[in-house]
Design a protein around this motif. Structure first.
Motif, mmCIF file in Angstrom:
data_model
loop_
_atom_site.group_PDB
_atom_site.id
_atom_site.type_symbol
_atom_site.label_atom_id
_atom_site.label_comp_id
_atom_site.label_asym_id
_atom_site.label_seq_id
_atom_site.Cartn_x
_atom_site.Cartn_y
_atom_site.Cartn_z
ATOM 1 N N VAL A 6 0.902 5.641 0.409
ATOM 2 C CA VAL A 6 0.216 6.900 0.699
ATOM 3 C C VAL A 6 1.195 8.036 0.441
ATOM 4 O O VAL A 6 2.376 7.931 0.771
ATOM 5 C CB VAL A 6 -0.272 6.980 2.165
ATOM 6 N N GLN A 7 0.684 9.088 -0.161
ATOM 7 C CA GLN A 7 1.515 10.263 -0.422
ATOM 8 C C GLN A 7 1.969 10.821 0.927
ATOM 9 O O GLN A 7 1.173 10.888 1.854
ATOM 10 C CB GLN A 7 0.648 11.297 -1.140
ATOM 11 N N PHE A 8 3.278 11.160 1.074
ATOM 12 C CA PHE A 8 3.670 11.521 2.436
ATOM 13 C C PHE A 8 4.222 12.913 2.639
ATOM 14 O O PHE A 8 4.324 13.363 3.773
ATOM 15 C CB PHE A 8 4.571 10.452 3.056
ATOM 16 N N THR A 34 -2.215 4.629 -5.142
ATOM 17 C CA THR A 34 -2.927 4.966 -3.907
ATOM 18 C C THR A 34 -4.378 4.479 -3.968
ATOM 19 O O THR A 34 -4.871 4.074 -5.020
ATOM 20 C CB THR A 34 -2.978 6.492 -3.694
ATOM 21 N N GLU A 35 -5.048 4.596 -2.830
ATOM 22 C CA GLU A 35 -6.476 4.253 -2.747
ATOM 23 C C GLU A 35 -7.291 5.057 -3.767
ATOM 24 O O GLU A 35 -8.289 4.587 -4.285
ATOM 25 C CB GLU A 35 -6.999 4.606 -1.339
ATOM 26 N N LYS A 36 -6.816 6.297 -4.032
ATOM 27 C CA LYS A 36 -7.559 7.163 -4.979
ATOM 28 C C LYS A 36 -7.221 6.833 -6.428
ATOM 29 O O LYS A 36 -7.756 7.427 -7.354
ATOM 30 C CB LYS A 36 -7.203 8.628 -4.702
ATOM 31 N N GLY A 58 5.315 8.196 -2.716
ATOM 32 C CA GLY A 58 4.519 7.471 -1.735
ATOM 33 C C GLY A 58 5.372 6.799 -0.676
ATOM 34 O O GLY A 58 6.531 6.447 -0.909
ATOM 35 N N GLU A 91 3.704 0.789 2.689
ATOM 36 C CA GLU A 91 3.209 0.072 3.864
ATOM 37 C C GLU A 91 2.824 -1.351 3.465
ATOM 38 O O GLU A 91 2.418 -1.563 2.321
ATOM 39 C CB GLU A 91 1.976 0.797 4.430
ATOM 40 N N ASN A 149 0.847 -1.197 0.000
ATOM 41 C CA ASN A 149 0.000 0.000 0.000
ATOM 42 C C ASN A 149 0.879 1.243 0.000
ATOM 43 O O ASN A 149 1.930 1.252 0.639
ATOM 44 C CB ASN A 149 -0.902 0.013 1.238
#
Ligand SMILES: Nc1ncnc2c1ncn2[C@@H]1O[C@H](COP(=O)(O)OP(=O)(O)O)[C@@H](O)[C@H]1O
Ligand SMILES: CC(=O)N[C@@H](CCC(=O)OP(=O)(O)O)C(=O)O
Length: 259
Positions: free
Chosen positions: A114-116, A152-154, A124, A127, A112
């Motif tokens: 996520v933009q951080f 990402t989720e999006k 990203g 994870e 997974n």
């Protein structure tokens, strides 16, 4: 012999070095036939991206070792990492009779992301994700070759540092991890390889400016993997490719990172 799956992370310089790839894939071919241990490759491609950006006259900018990846670069970079770099490795596997599958972190939610940091753009954080696809491929005898492009989720593509990607994947499937680079391990101020590294030692070498740039991210990723997996992680050079089985057997040929 240890039967955990093993993730071998290949740094970008290896992708540009025919000798490295030839020696590495010859070793993997022999090793797979002899020991039947599950192997997974996670790769970067920093040099390849730098070359491409130079050719396209696009700026190369780094922050704390991470590539600043603006909106107008993420598609190009995805092409270079998940496309060119990944398929170069697939080609080498094929040439050595290894049945490989080329993937990115976003396939079947392997890792997974996520933009951080908004300053970094489309970069990203990795994870742990879902082990299901890797386990299926390994059970069927395939060699997964995974680029460090995440989704990402999006649904946005993200550029992920490949050492961090390898660490997150190791946590996902409980694999051992070796990070192969162009250096023989972590070097001290005199250019000598340090054979054992701990978190405290690494912190000091970073503070003293001896561990810099990409090696800061690499050693921190390795330390994260050590914490999650509860086992040491090795940083080693492709120049010892033929000795990799020694490393797999528990004898380090580079720098061994432990808690
Ligand atoms: N103390 C150190 N020991 C070894 N390499 C270091 C050290 N500090 C900085 N480096 C740099 O880190 C590089 C490896 O990191 P990186 O370029 O991200 O590798 P890779 O592409 O294999 O992931 C080395 O080529 C070297 O230039
Ligand atoms: C966010 C970030 O910095 N991503 C890295 C991804 C490739 C990589 O990590 O390649 P190496 O393994 O060769 O270093 C980059 O764009 O260079």
């Amino acid at each position: 012999m240890n039967n955990n799956p093993l993730i071998i992370k290949l740094g970008g310089v290896l992708l540009d070095t025919k000798e490295a790839l030839s020696r590495l894939f010859t070793t993997l071919q022999t090793y797979r036939n002899k020991y039947h241990r599950s192997l997974i490759i996670v790769h970067g491609g920093g040099c390849l991206i730098d070359d491409l950006m130079n050719k396209l006259m696009l700026p190369i900018k780094k922050k704390n070792g991470f590539r600043v990846t603006p909106a107008n670069q993420i598609n190009i970079l995805t092409g270079a990492l998940a496309g060119t770099a990944n398929k170069i490795l697939l080609g080498w596997a094929k040439k050595h009779g290894i049945n490989a599958v080329g993937l990115c972190l976003g396939d079947a939610d392997l890792v997974n992301v996520v933009q951080f940091d908004p300053d970094l753009g489309y970069v990203g954080n990795a994870e742990p994700g879902s082990p299901s696809l890797i386990n299926t491929l390994l059970a069927a005898g395939y060699l997964p070759i995974i680029s460090s492009i995440g989704i990402t989720e999006k649904g946005d593509m993200m550029n992920v540092n490949a050492d961090q990607a390898a660490t997150a994947l190791a946590a996902t499937i409980g694999a051992d991890l070796v990070l192969l680079s162009d250096v023989s391990g972590i070097l001290d101020g005199k250019g000598q390889r340090i054979s054992e590294m701990t978190e405290a030692k690494a912190k000091k070498l970073i503070a003293d400016g001896i561990i810099t740039n990409g090696m800061i991210i690499k050693v921190n990723a390795a330390l994260e993997a050590v914490r999650t997996l509860g086992r040491p992680v090795d940083i080693a050079s492709w120049r010892y490719a033929e000795q990799l089985p020694i490393l797999f057997n528990g004898v380090s040929i580079g720098t061994r990172i432990s808690a």
